[in-house]
Design an enzyme around this catalytic site. Structure first.
Site, PDB file in Angstrom:
ATOM      1  N   ASP A   1      -4.195  43.781  27.753  1.00  0.00           N
ATOM      2  CA  ASP A   1      -3.145  43.763  26.952  1.00  0.00           C
ATOM      3  C   ASP A   1      -2.141  44.722  27.333  1.00  0.00           C
ATOM      4  O   ASP A   1      -2.515  45.797  27.837  1.00  0.00           O
ATOM      5  CB  ASP A   1      -3.373  43.919  25.514  1.00  0.00           C
ATOM      6  CG  ASP A   1      -4.295  42.842  24.936  1.00  0.00           C
ATOM      7  OD1 ASP A   1      -4.089  41.680  25.252  1.00  0.00           O
ATOM      8  OD2 ASP A   1      -4.954  43.293  23.947  1.00  0.00           O
TER       9      ASP A   1
ATOM     10  N   ASP B   1      -2.018  35.746  24.125  1.00  0.00           N
ATOM     11  CA  ASP B   1      -1.994  36.128  22.600  1.00  0.00           C
ATOM     12  C   ASP B   1      -0.805  35.464  21.994  1.00  0.00           C
ATOM     13  O   ASP B   1      -0.805  34.887  20.614  1.00  0.00           O
ATOM     14  CB  ASP B   1      -1.850  37.584  22.293  1.00  0.00           C
ATOM     15  CG  ASP B   1      -3.322  38.192  22.604  1.00  0.00           C
ATOM     16  OD1 ASP B   1      -4.522  37.632  22.790  1.00  0.00           O
ATOM     17  OD2 ASP B   1      -3.309  39.567  23.068  1.00  0.00           O
TER      18      ASP B   1
END
Length: 167
Positions: free
Chosen positions: A119, A137
């Site tokens: 991330d 995501d």
């Protein structure tokens, strides 16, 4: 079994999401060398930060012990979505399925390769959104929102006696 044109469209959406997700992660890891540089400010409310997420979207259910459970679950969800894509007749649903499928598979690739998801999109400086996330995501989130919208549209069309949008 014949694969429908809309299913091919959903699979194409998924492929694009996987490609963009993996290329941006490659850029962050190798191109920016963020692991050594640390946080990279981009805008006052946005920065690039490397986070190794061993949970699901936005770090939920983290802890590392669920790596293979999450991998198998994500693969099962992607398989179910691929099957569903071949049965839908609505364009919005097709896009939604492709986004969720691509996001799920993009994160599966990370879990298999690294043992965690990469991330890097960090809006925590806003004080509103504390999580660090990635393209996969984002695709999952937008896809789920589109699934809800499609469901509401279909439900509304059924109430007024109109057929839901078809291609």
């Amino acid at each position: 079994m014949k694969i429908t044109r809309l299913a091919v469209t959903a699979y194409a959406f998924a492929a694009v999401i996987i490609l963009v997700d993996q290329l941006t992660k490659l850029w962050v890891l190798d191109g920016l060398d963020i692991a050594e540089r640390g946080v990279i400010p981009v805008l006052p409310f946005f920065r690039l930060s490397l986070v190794h997420n061993d949970g699901v979207s936005f770090g939920l259910f983290g802890g590392g012990s669920a790596r293979w459970v999450l991998t198998v679950f994500s693969l099962a969800v992607a398989g179910l979505l691929a099957w569903w894509a071949n049965r839908t007749d609505r364009r919005l649903m097709t896009a939604a399925i492709g986004l969720v499928m691509g996001g799920a598979l993009g994160n599966v690739i990370d879990r298999i390769r690294f043992g965690h998801v990469i991330d890097f999109l960090d809006f925590s400086q806003t004080g509103v959104f504390p999580w660090v996330f990635n393209v996969a995501d984002s695709a999952i989130t937008v896809g789920v929102i589109l699934l809800v919208l499609d469901s509401l549209r279909s439900e509304q069309a059924a109430k007024v006696g109109a057929a839901p949008e078809k291609s």
